[in-house]
Scaffold this motif. Structure first.
Motif, PDB file in Angstrom:
ATOM      1  N   ARG C 231      14.027  28.781 -24.894  1.00  0.00           N
ATOM      2  CA  ARG C 231      14.776  29.998 -25.220  1.00  0.00           C
ATOM      3  C   ARG C 231      14.407  30.555 -26.584  1.00  0.00           C
ATOM      4  NH1 ARG C 231      17.508  27.735 -21.318  1.00  0.00           N
ATOM      5  NH2 ARG C 231      18.907  28.942 -19.994  1.00  0.00           N
ATOM      6  N   LEU C 234      11.191  32.409 -26.000  1.00  0.00           N
ATOM      7  CA  LEU C 234      11.452  33.647 -25.243  1.00  0.00           C
ATOM      8  C   LEU C 234      12.156  34.671 -26.113  1.00  0.00           C
ATOM      9  CD1 LEU C 234      12.589  32.240 -21.773  1.00  0.00           C
ATOM     10  CD2 LEU C 234      10.361  33.178 -22.420  1.00  0.00           C
ATOM     11  N   GLN C 235      13.071  34.181 -26.960  1.00  0.00           N
ATOM     12  CA  GLN C 235      13.798  35.105 -27.839  1.00  0.00           C
ATOM     13  C   GLN C 235      12.840  35.753 -28.827  1.00  0.00           C
ATOM     14  OE1 GLN C 235      15.327  34.427 -31.270  1.00  0.00           O
ATOM     15  NE2 GLN C 235      16.683  36.198 -31.237  1.00  0.00           N
ATOM     16  N   ILE C 239      12.363  38.348 -24.813  1.00  0.00           N
ATOM     17  CA  ILE C 239      12.707  38.227 -23.393  1.00  0.00           C
ATOM     18  C   ILE C 239      14.128  37.697 -23.225  1.00  0.00           C
ATOM     19  CG2 ILE C 239      12.068  37.153 -21.191  1.00  0.00           C
ATOM     20  CD1 ILE C 239       9.196  36.924 -22.452  1.00  0.00           C
ATOM     21  N   PHE C 240      14.523  36.770 -24.125  1.00  0.00           N
ATOM     22  CA  PHE C 240      15.871  36.202 -24.056  1.00  0.00           C
ATOM     23  C   PHE C 240      16.771  36.942 -25.022  1.00  0.00           C
ATOM     24  CE2 PHE C 240      19.064  33.172 -25.584  1.00  0.00           C
ATOM     25  CZ  PHE C 240      19.615  32.771 -24.382  1.00  0.00           C
ATOM     26  N   LYS C 241      17.805  37.607 -24.471  1.00  0.00           N
ATOM     27  CA  LYS C 241      18.681  38.378 -25.356  1.00  0.00           C
ATOM     28  C   LYS C 241      20.106  37.866 -25.241  1.00  0.00           C
ATOM     29  CE  LYS C 241      15.920  42.595 -25.267  1.00  0.00           C
ATOM     30  NZ  LYS C 241      15.148  42.622 -24.028  1.00  0.00           N
TER      31      LYS C 241
END
Lengths: 129, 110, 241
Positions: C231, C234-235, C239-241
């Motif tokens: 994560r 991705l953050q 992409i990870f919000k």
């Protein structure tokens, strides 16, 4: 503060780590081989360049010295072993990173070691024959 | 701060690529090359094709990054404080060795 | 030595009196179904009243009695003497924590790090209806399992990364952070990601599995930490919000 100092000294002095676990040893060996390979890559790049700067004759002379020395010959087998271990355990770690194998980490380790042993024996046979 | 995420990811990517290029390097030296002692002329003959040169340049790049970033990780694990100084030294060392390595590769193509 | 007798070698240290820690040996009669906690209780009740250790529920719920028993951190109340396979038991305080006296450790560093990740649920204020999570989605499966943590500190004591870097948040707090971040009702997941994504956070974990090896609840914090690493990456790429 004596308590805090005690905590720090106890960490090392009583050696109270989990010495009986496979994952612990996999990590320790990964560290040792890793540091060894860092030293090797530094040596390797500088030796190559320092002989090549003096031309192809110097390069051939240097490699003859390096590759005929019996001590270095055996050290080279250790080097290959380190690469094989670091690589195969590295594959195991990459599997975890993509989310595979957490419940089978020990089995994956021993399978990797079996493959590694076979590869290492093969290289030793080539080198010593 | 979150640069950690990027170096972590790059360490994994370089690891995966090293499995390929370092594997090829070792294969060329131990299995495909039966000669006792490596000669300059043989190495030169191998390095004439562009793909071999690419392999060696990539090997240098990924190998040095993976090695020096790994070394940095080990130091941070044991509580390194002087981060910026260490990073600067490692970057200078890495760039220098990459230059030195490129010089070696170029000697074989010329 | 009779097989009905236990040789207990116990770590003794009182920071206010002793310059150095020492080991005391006690002979304790073996009773059927005896746990290691019963051994230290016997010593305290009948042999040496000054022995200090911590315990409360005796049924593996409170997480007070974690000790380093025969080579790894375990819950004293949930460790049967028989399961150790020997009558020689060496008991030391939980590693990686300051010692208050004998087997009692100061859990403060552990809970300071636990606090860092804000270990409580913060709901999204805009949600007026309960979140709909389909039973067959499997979304809660891993989270529910990882919520079983009793904060005994066994994993914290077992982790070599905590041993070599006292700033590392450690497996228990990171596992807790994951259970909250993975909850889609969580309002402060980015704030949490920013805490666990620092250099003293998830990046210090090197898949050693010592935490999973010793967890009395059979949790695998390594897996939670891997999910957090993913994560964090991705953050970083938005992409990870």
């Amino acid at each position: 503060m004596p308590n805090r100092e005690m905590a720090a000294s106890q960490r090392y002095a009583t050696h109270s780590q989990v010495w009986g676990a496979v994952g612990m040893w996999a990590w320790i060996l990964h560290r040792i081989t890793g540091i060894g390979l860092v030293l090797y890559i530094l040596l390797h790049t500088t030796l190559m360049a320092s002989s090549l700067i003096r031309g192809s004759e110097a390069f051939n002379a240097m490699l003859t010295i390096l590759m005929t020395n019996p001590v270095l010959h055996y050290m080279e087998l250790l080097l290959v072993g380190a690469v094989i271990y670091h690589g195969l355990n590295g594959i195991r770690l990459l599997l975890f990173d993509i989310g595979i194998g957490f419940s089978r980490q020990k089995e994956i380790f021993w399978s990797a070691m079996a493959v590694g042993a076979a590869m290492w024996i093969y290289v030793i046979m080539i080198k010593l024959s | 701060m979150l640069v950690n995420a990027i170096t972590w990811l790059l360490q994994r990517i370089s690891a995966a690529l090293l499995l390929v290029v370092l594997g090829l390097h070792l294969w060329l030296l131990y299995v495909a090359n039966p000669a006792e002692i490596i000669q300059f002329s043989e190495a030169k003959a191998r390095l004439v094709t562009g793909s071999y040169v690419t392999i060696y340049v990539l090997l240098l790049l990924f190998g040095l990054f993976h090695a020096l970033n790994g070394l940095y990780t080990v130091m941070v694990d044991t509580g390194l404080r002087a981060r910026l100084v260490t990073i600067s030294i490692l970057v200078i060392l890495g760039v220098t060795l990459f230059g030195v390595g490129l010089y070696s590769v170029v000697q074989f193509i010329m | 030595m009779s097989s009905r007798e236990i040789n207990a070698k116990i770590f003794r240290y009182d920071p206010e009196v002793d310059a150095e820690p020492r080991f005391d040996e006690f002979k304790v009669p073996l009773i059927d179904n005896m746990a290691v906690l019963d051994v230290v209780m016997h010593v305290q009740n009948y042999i040496d009243k000054t022995l200090a250790f911590r315990c409360s529920c005796r049924i593996g719920m409170c997480g007070s009695c974690a000790m380093y028993i025969n080579g790894k951190p375990r819950l004293a109340c949930r460790t049967q003497v028989k399961s150790l396979g020997t009558n020689n038991i060496t008991i030391m305080p939980l590693p990686n924590l300051p010692i208050i006296r004998d087997l009692a450790t100061d859990m403060e560093p552990f809970f300071e790090k636990w606090k860092k990740i804000k270990p409580y649920y913060v709901g999204k204020s805009e949600l007026t209806e309960p979140a709909v999570i389909r039973p067959d989605s499997g979304e809660r499966e891993f989270i529910d399992q990882m919520l079983d943590c009793i904060t005994c500190g066994c994993c914290y004591g077992a982790c070599s990364m905590v041993a070599t870097n006292e700033d590392y948040i450690g497996p228990a707090a990171l596992n807790r952070a994951y259970t909250l971040i993975a909850d889609k009702r969580d309002a402060i997941r980015i704030e949490r990601i920013n805490v666990v994504g620092r250099s003293y956070g998830v990046w210090r974990c090197h898949d050693q599995f010592n935490c999973a090896e010793v967890c009395p609840k059979k949790l695998v914090p390594t897996k939670s930490i891997q999910q957090l690493k993913k994560r964090c990456v991705l953050q970083k790429f938005g992409i990870f919000k």
